[in-house]
Scaffold this active site. Structure first.
Site, PDB file in Angstrom:
ATOM      1  N   THR A  36      32.989  45.222  34.161  1.00  0.00           N
ATOM      2  CA  THR A  36      32.033  45.558  35.218  1.00  0.00           C
ATOM      3  C   THR A  36      32.426  44.901  36.528  1.00  0.00           C
ATOM      4  O   THR A  36      32.032  45.373  37.591  1.00  0.00           O
ATOM      5  CB  THR A  36      30.621  45.081  34.826  1.00  0.00           C
ATOM      6  OG1 THR A  36      30.737  43.753  34.304  1.00  0.00           O
ATOM      7  CG2 THR A  36      30.000  45.988  33.778  1.00  0.00           C
ATOM      8  N   ASP A  37      33.208  43.822  36.479  1.00  0.00           N
ATOM      9  CA  ASP A  37      33.453  43.063  37.726  1.00  0.00           C
ATOM     10  C   ASP A  37      34.207  43.889  38.766  1.00  0.00           C
ATOM     11  O   ASP A  37      33.827  43.928  39.924  1.00  0.00           O
ATOM     12  CB  ASP A  37      34.104  41.693  37.467  1.00  0.00           C
ATOM     13  CG  ASP A  37      35.450  41.708  36.778  1.00  0.00           C
ATOM     14  OD1 ASP A  37      35.914  42.792  36.352  1.00  0.00           O
ATOM     15  OD2 ASP A  37      36.053  40.615  36.649  1.00  0.00           O
ATOM     16  N   GLY A 123      46.484  33.445  26.159  1.00  0.00           N
ATOM     17  CA  GLY A 123      46.591  34.810  25.643  1.00  0.00           C
ATOM     18  C   GLY A 123      45.467  35.192  24.693  1.00  0.00           C
ATOM     19  O   GLY A 123      45.578  36.161  23.951  1.00  0.00           O
ATOM     20  N   LEU A 126      40.504  33.975  27.097  1.00  0.00           N
ATOM     21  CA  LEU A 126      39.563  32.913  27.480  1.00  0.00           C
ATOM     22  C   LEU A 126      39.864  32.385  28.885  1.00  0.00           C
ATOM     23  O   LEU A 126      39.441  31.296  29.257  1.00  0.00           O
ATOM     24  CB  LEU A 126      39.608  31.775  26.454  1.00  0.00           C
ATOM     25  CG  LEU A 126      39.228  32.185  25.026  1.00  0.00           C
ATOM     26  CD1 LEU A 126      39.439  31.024  24.046  1.00  0.00           C
ATOM     27  CD2 LEU A 126      37.772  32.659  24.956  1.00  0.00           C
ATOM     28  N   SER A 127      40.616  33.168  29.641  1.00  0.00           N
ATOM     29  CA  SER A 127      40.906  32.843  31.044  1.00  0.00           C
ATOM     30  C   SER A 127      41.722  31.578  31.229  1.00  0.00           C
ATOM     31  O   SER A 127      41.420  30.746  32.087  1.00  0.00           O
ATOM     32  CB  SER A 127      39.618  32.717  31.863  1.00  0.00           C
ATOM     33  OG  SER A 127      38.989  33.944  31.924  1.00  0.00           O
ATOM     34  N   SER A 128      42.768  31.448  30.428  1.00  0.00           N
ATOM     35  CA  SER A 128      43.656  30.299  30.641  1.00  0.00           C
ATOM     36  C   SER A 128      44.314  30.397  32.015  1.00  0.00           C
ATOM     37  O   SER A 128      44.571  29.371  32.654  1.00  0.00           O
ATOM     38  CB  SER A 128      44.724  30.233  29.548  1.00  0.00           C
ATOM     39  OG  SER A 128      45.493  31.416  29.538  1.00  0.00           O
ATOM     40  N   SER A 129      44.546  31.610  32.512  1.00  0.00           N
ATOM     41  CA  SER A 129      45.198  31.705  33.824  1.00  0.00           C
ATOM     42  C   SER A 129      44.246  31.286  34.939  1.00  0.00           C
ATOM     43  O   SER A 129      44.642  30.568  35.854  1.00  0.00           O
ATOM     44  CB  SER A 129      45.797  33.089  34.059  1.00  0.00           C
ATOM     45  OG  SER A 129      44.856  34.088  33.823  1.00  0.00           O
ATOM     46  N   ASP A 173      36.603  35.772  36.125  1.00  0.00           N
ATOM     47  CA  ASP A 173      37.175  34.581  35.489  1.00  0.00           C
ATOM     48  C   ASP A 173      37.241  33.403  36.455  1.00  0.00           C
ATOM     49  O   ASP A 173      36.912  32.268  36.100  1.00  0.00           O
ATOM     50  CB  ASP A 173      38.581  34.887  34.951  1.00  0.00           C
ATOM     51  CG  ASP A 173      38.580  36.070  34.010  1.00  0.00           C
ATOM     52  OD1 ASP A 173      37.496  36.446  33.521  1.00  0.00           O
ATOM     53  OD2 ASP A 173      39.661  36.635  33.760  1.00  0.00           O
ATOM     54  N   TYR A 225      44.582  47.822  30.750  1.00  0.00           N
ATOM     55  CA  TYR A 225      43.589  47.290  31.682  1.00  0.00           C
ATOM     56  C   TYR A 225      43.654  48.071  33.005  1.00  0.00           C
ATOM     57  O   TYR A 225      42.631  48.526  33.527  1.00  0.00           O
ATOM     58  CB  TYR A 225      43.848  45.798  31.923  1.00  0.00           C
ATOM     59  CG  TYR A 225      42.810  45.125  32.785  1.00  0.00           C
ATOM     60  CD1 TYR A 225      41.733  44.457  32.213  1.00  0.00           C
ATOM     61  CD2 TYR A 225      42.885  45.147  34.175  1.00  0.00           C
ATOM     62  CE1 TYR A 225      40.765  43.830  33.000  1.00  0.00           C
ATOM     63  CE2 TYR A 225      41.939  44.536  34.970  1.00  0.00           C
ATOM     64  CZ  TYR A 225      40.891  43.869  34.370  1.00  0.00           C
ATOM     65  OH  TYR A 225      39.938  43.259  35.159  1.00  0.00           O
TER      66      TYR A 225
END
Ligand code: GLA
Length: 387
Positions: A36-37, A123, A126-129, A173, A225
């Site tokens: 949705t973002d 990966g 969980l938004s590691s980036s 994120d 995506y």
């Protein structure tokens, strides 16, 4: 020894002096509001206790020396202003891209020594980036005393991700990583940037939140995506609105779309936005007990999962099996979290039963011939800060 002290020690050994400070930024799970973002809609993530730490020291020349103890192959990389070119390969792009975004926005940011360590699984959706971007950004903002508030930090970090790294993500994120506060989820309007801290009170409701990593590899920079994003933009164009957020009459809009795939994609976004608004309403309702709030939230999580599976088609067999098994094993609500095509599920389970539910899912995975999953409990934590 904890993550912070280990990092300080390693940084001191590598650079020959104590770091000027250590900064932290968390990973996140999204409670509800998927894809949705970038449609200017609503999301409701919370920050995890899993975090990226960066020990940082300013240096006089315009060079950045970066070492990661957990990401990459343990190499030390260096870059200067001439290297700040969008499209850089490797994990260091998330660091260089932050310097690039700060400079592109006119901020005077100088060189630094940076030592990084992270407990956010890479990966896993969980938004590691974002955690890496926001930890480095928070460190540089403090070291160089830059006047950038947490919302603008999120916007800059997203710019790094979109324009320097080249991943076409939305703002969720980075907003979660900079704006969340402990014990709360963050309701975030991705158009107006209005945000609200929504108290969770899992324990008051006798619940805990299981995060189960299916360990099915997922990647954003690649096709699916971007494909979902493109079809949403195309649909908005056909419907004559700036973004799917602007669709007022869902039934009428869906009837006007002749392509069945596009119709399903749009239906996901429209219904998911409504679910986030409903989730905010029930979770902010002071007349309900914590237990009643979560009892009302749980079916929204289930409906979100069904919508991602059937309409947006971003789940995979491991994810669906994990969600089904969680429900059969006592979860009151469960859904995939994050961009999709693998990654993690979240499940609201009675307090003290998270491990047992995860064991049941591991058994179901073994029986289906899937690799072993991993799990932990999601603890709503603080956003980026000096550690
Ligand atoms: C990824 C992206 C986010 C968001 C989610 C899906 O995490 O980075 O911007 O689009 O997928 O909700």
């Amino acid at each position: 020894m904890d993550q912070l002290q280990r990092l300080r020690d390693r940084s001191t050994r590598l650079f020959g002096h104590q770091p000027a400070g250590v900064w932290a930024a968390p990973g996140r799970v999204n409670l509800i509001g998927e894809h949705t973002d970038y449609n200017d809609g609503f999301v409701m993530p919370f920050a995890l206790a899993e975090q990226t730490l960066v020990a940082a020291t300013p240096v006089d020349d315009d060079r950045w020396t970066v070492h990661s103890t957990t990401i990459g192959d343990g190499e030390t990389v260096q870059f200067g202003p001439q290297d700040l070119v969008p499209g850089m390969a490797g994990w260091q792009a998330y660091v260089a891209g932050i310097v690039w975004a700060l400079r592109a926005a006119g901020h005077r940011v100088g060189g630094a020594e940076l030592m990084i360590s992270s407990t956010v699984p890479v990966g896993a959706g969980l938004s590691s980036s974002a955690a890496l971007e926001c930890s480095v950004l928070t460190a540089l903002v403090d070291l160089y005393e830059l006047p950038i508030d947490p919302l603008d930090r999120a916007i800059l970090a997203r710019r790094c991700e979109n324009e320097f790294v080249g991943a076409p993500t939305g703002l969720m994120d980075q907003a979660a990583s900079t704006l969340c506060s402990a014990g709360h989820a963050l309701f975030f309007d991705c158009r107006s940037y209005h945000h609200q801290q929504v108290p969770l009170g899992l324990s008051d409701a006798g619940l805990e939140l299981l995060v189960l990593d299916t360990r099915t590899p997922h990647a954003h920079v690649d096709g699916e995506y971007a494909d979902r994003r493109r079809i949403c933009e195309e649909a908005a164009g056909l419907l004559g609105v700036a973004a799917l957020r602007d669709v007022a009459d869902a039934g009428g809009a869906l009837a006007r779309l002749s392509d069945p795939v596009m119709r399903r994609r749009v239906r996901h976004v429209l219904t998911e936005n409504q679910r986030v608004l409903d989730a905010r309403a029930v979770m902010s309702d002071g007349d309900r007990t914590a237990q009643q709030r979560f009892a009302a939230l749980a079916p929204l999580l289930d409906a979100s999962h069904a919508s991602m599976r059937d309409d947006f088609e971003i789940t995979v067999p491991t994810v669906d099996l994990a969600v089904e098994t969680a429900r059969e094993s006592g979860a009151i609500g469960a859904r995939m979290t994050g961009g999709g095509f693998g990654g993690c599920i979240i499940a609201l389970v009675p307090e003290g039963t998270g491990d047992a539910v995860a064991d049941k899912i591991a058994d179901a995975f073994a029986a289906a011939g899937f690799g072993a999953p991993a799990h932990f409990l999601g603890r709503p934590s603080a956003g980026a800060r000096r550690a």
